[in-house]
Design an enzyme around this catalytic site. Structure first.
Site, PDB file in Angstrom:
ATOM      1  CG  HIS A  76      -1.035  -5.479   8.367  1.00 55.66           C
ATOM      2  ND1 HIS A  76      -1.761  -6.282   9.206  1.00 55.66           N
ATOM      3  CD2 HIS A  76       0.103  -6.155   8.109  1.00 55.66           C
ATOM      4  CE1 HIS A  76      -1.086  -7.394   9.452  1.00 55.66           C
ATOM      5  NE2 HIS A  76       0.050  -7.355   8.802  1.00 55.66           N
ATOM      6  NE  ARG A  81       5.673  -4.083  14.935  1.00 55.04           N
ATOM      7  CZ  ARG A  81       6.973  -3.935  15.176  1.00 55.04           C
ATOM      8  NH1 ARG A  81       7.374  -3.337  16.256  1.00 55.04           N
ATOM      9  NH2 ARG A  81       7.850  -4.381  14.323  1.00 55.04           N
ATOM     10  N   PRO A 114       8.883   5.823  13.113  1.00 55.58           N
ATOM     11  CG  PRO A 114       7.001   5.948  11.791  1.00 55.58           C
ATOM     12  CD  PRO A 114       7.601   5.164  12.892  1.00 55.58           C
ATOM     13  CD  GLU A 115      13.134   8.442  16.790  1.00 57.75           C
ATOM     14  OE1 GLU A 115      13.767   9.461  17.117  1.00 57.75           O
ATOM     15  OE2 GLU A 115      13.555   7.304  16.987  1.00 57.75           O
ATOM     16  NE  ARG A 172      10.088   3.101  24.556  1.00 51.16           N
ATOM     17  CZ  ARG A 172       9.128   2.319  25.066  1.00 51.16           C
ATOM     18  NH1 ARG A 172       9.406   1.134  25.566  1.00 51.16           N
ATOM     19  NH2 ARG A 172       7.892   2.728  25.076  1.00 51.16           N
ATOM     20  NE  ARG A 179      11.357  17.473  34.711  1.00 52.93           N
ATOM     21  CZ  ARG A 179      10.528  17.103  33.737  1.00 52.93           C
ATOM     22  NH1 ARG A 179      10.296  17.906  32.736  1.00 52.93           N
ATOM     23  NH2 ARG A 179       9.918  15.941  33.786  1.00 52.93           N
ATOM     24  CE  LYS A 198       8.546  10.650  18.758  1.00 50.20           C
ATOM     25  NZ  LYS A 198       8.649   9.552  19.732  1.00 50.20           N
TER      26      LYS A 198
END
Length: 291
Positions: A105, A124, A2-3, A272, A163, A57
């Site tokens: 869960h 998880r 989920p973003e 990632r 940056r 999030k």
DNA sequence: CTCGATCCCTGGACGC
DNA sequence: TGCGTCCAGGGATCGA
């Protein structure tokens, strides 16, 4: 995974489903991902869910003060508070009839005053749940970056162009922008034609402008399609999203680029998996060894 | 400031 | 069929 779009979808669903409901009691399963499990059991009962908000999030369930309490605490325990919910990778939160068998869960059950239970499941347990007073919430929310949907092009450029970190790392950094994760980072970089390993400082103002526009377009469209369901994302109605059908980069290693027909590649950037088109997203001049 | 490595955790994919 | 191994990844943390 989920973003922002997925969390927004869940928040909207919850708003429809549970706004105004009162929590009667709380039952907990595994609690290692909950800040202070006892606080949930102690402070949630009696409170009404007055609003559901999204912050990056995170989801924020705004809770009413506790009324009719004989022993109203002087330490502010009865004052309005919030339940912070982060879905992590596999978190799901949805109401179901109280009698229904528990999904595997299931770690938090909140009995509501209409006979349903608001249940949180998370295989998880990368998620997070915290009961927060007003002061703790304020503290919790400091240090986050701009909302990607609200950020102006000037602020976006300011946060990126100075940056020396890779653009992929910057997009994922919640203190730069709040709410972007791996999928939407890759999708927006593909759209903007920017290699994930480019440094923020290597982007021109024009590229930063384009990246912001693409990111916003993608996030809005993904919200409209109720998010992306890759493995197990389900919204508050238990329905999968549809935006995964529109992915142009994420998960498409070895497949043809929708723009140039070249083959997409996968590389680890900022720790990632990152999917990109080597042709449409030209690699930066390498600083270190690289063939 | 930025990096990579490590840990948390489970289910699913894959190799044998 | 079953076991072992690897991978997915958001975020915290730690040392370089």
């Amino acid at each position: 995974m989920p973003e922002l779009p997925e969390v927004e979808t869940v928040a909207r669903g919850l708003r429809q489903a549970i706004l105004g409901r009162r929590i009667l009691s709380v039952t907990l399963g595994k609690t290692d991902f909950i800040d202070d499990p006892a606080a949930l059991e102690q402070h949630l009962p009696g409170r009404q869910i007055e609003a559901v908000e999204r912050y990056g999030k995170f989801m924020l369930l705004r809770l009413s003060a506790v009324h009719g309490q004989t022993r109203v605490a002087a330490n502010g325990d009865a004052a309005p508070a919030s339940l912070l919910v982060h879905l992590g990778m596999t978190g799901q939160i949805a109401p179901s009839p109280a009698g229904q068998p528990l999904e595997k869960h299931t770690h938090v059950c909140m009995l509501l005053d209409d006979g349903r239970e608001l249940r949180y499941t998370d295989a998880r347990r990368f998620g997070r749940i915290a009961y927060l007073t007003k002061a703790l919430l304020a503290e919790e929310l400091t240090g986050f970056g701009a909302d990607p949907l609200e950020v102006s092009k000037e602020e976006f450029a300011d946060r990126i162009c100075g940056r020396r970190a890779r653009i992929k790392a910057l997009l994922l950094d919640q203190s730069v922008l709040r709410g972007v994760g791996n999928i939407y980072a890759d999708e927006s970089l593909w759209r903007a034609g920017i290699h994930p390993a480019r440094l923020g400082a290597q982007l021109s103002k024009e590229q930063a402008k384009r990246l912001r526009r693409m990111l916003q377009e993608i996030l809005r469209k993904a919200i409209a399609m109720r998010g992306s369901s890759i493995s197990d994302f389900l919204d508050a109605e238990g329905e999968p999203g549809e935006y995964q059908r529109h992915h142009r980069a994420y998960g498409r290693e070895g497949k043809a680029c929708y723009r140039c027909q070249g083959l997409l590649r996968r590389a680890i950037v900022a720790g990632r998996s990152s999917y990109f088109c080597p042709k449409c997203q030209p690699a930066p001049r390498s600083r270190k060894r690289r063939s």
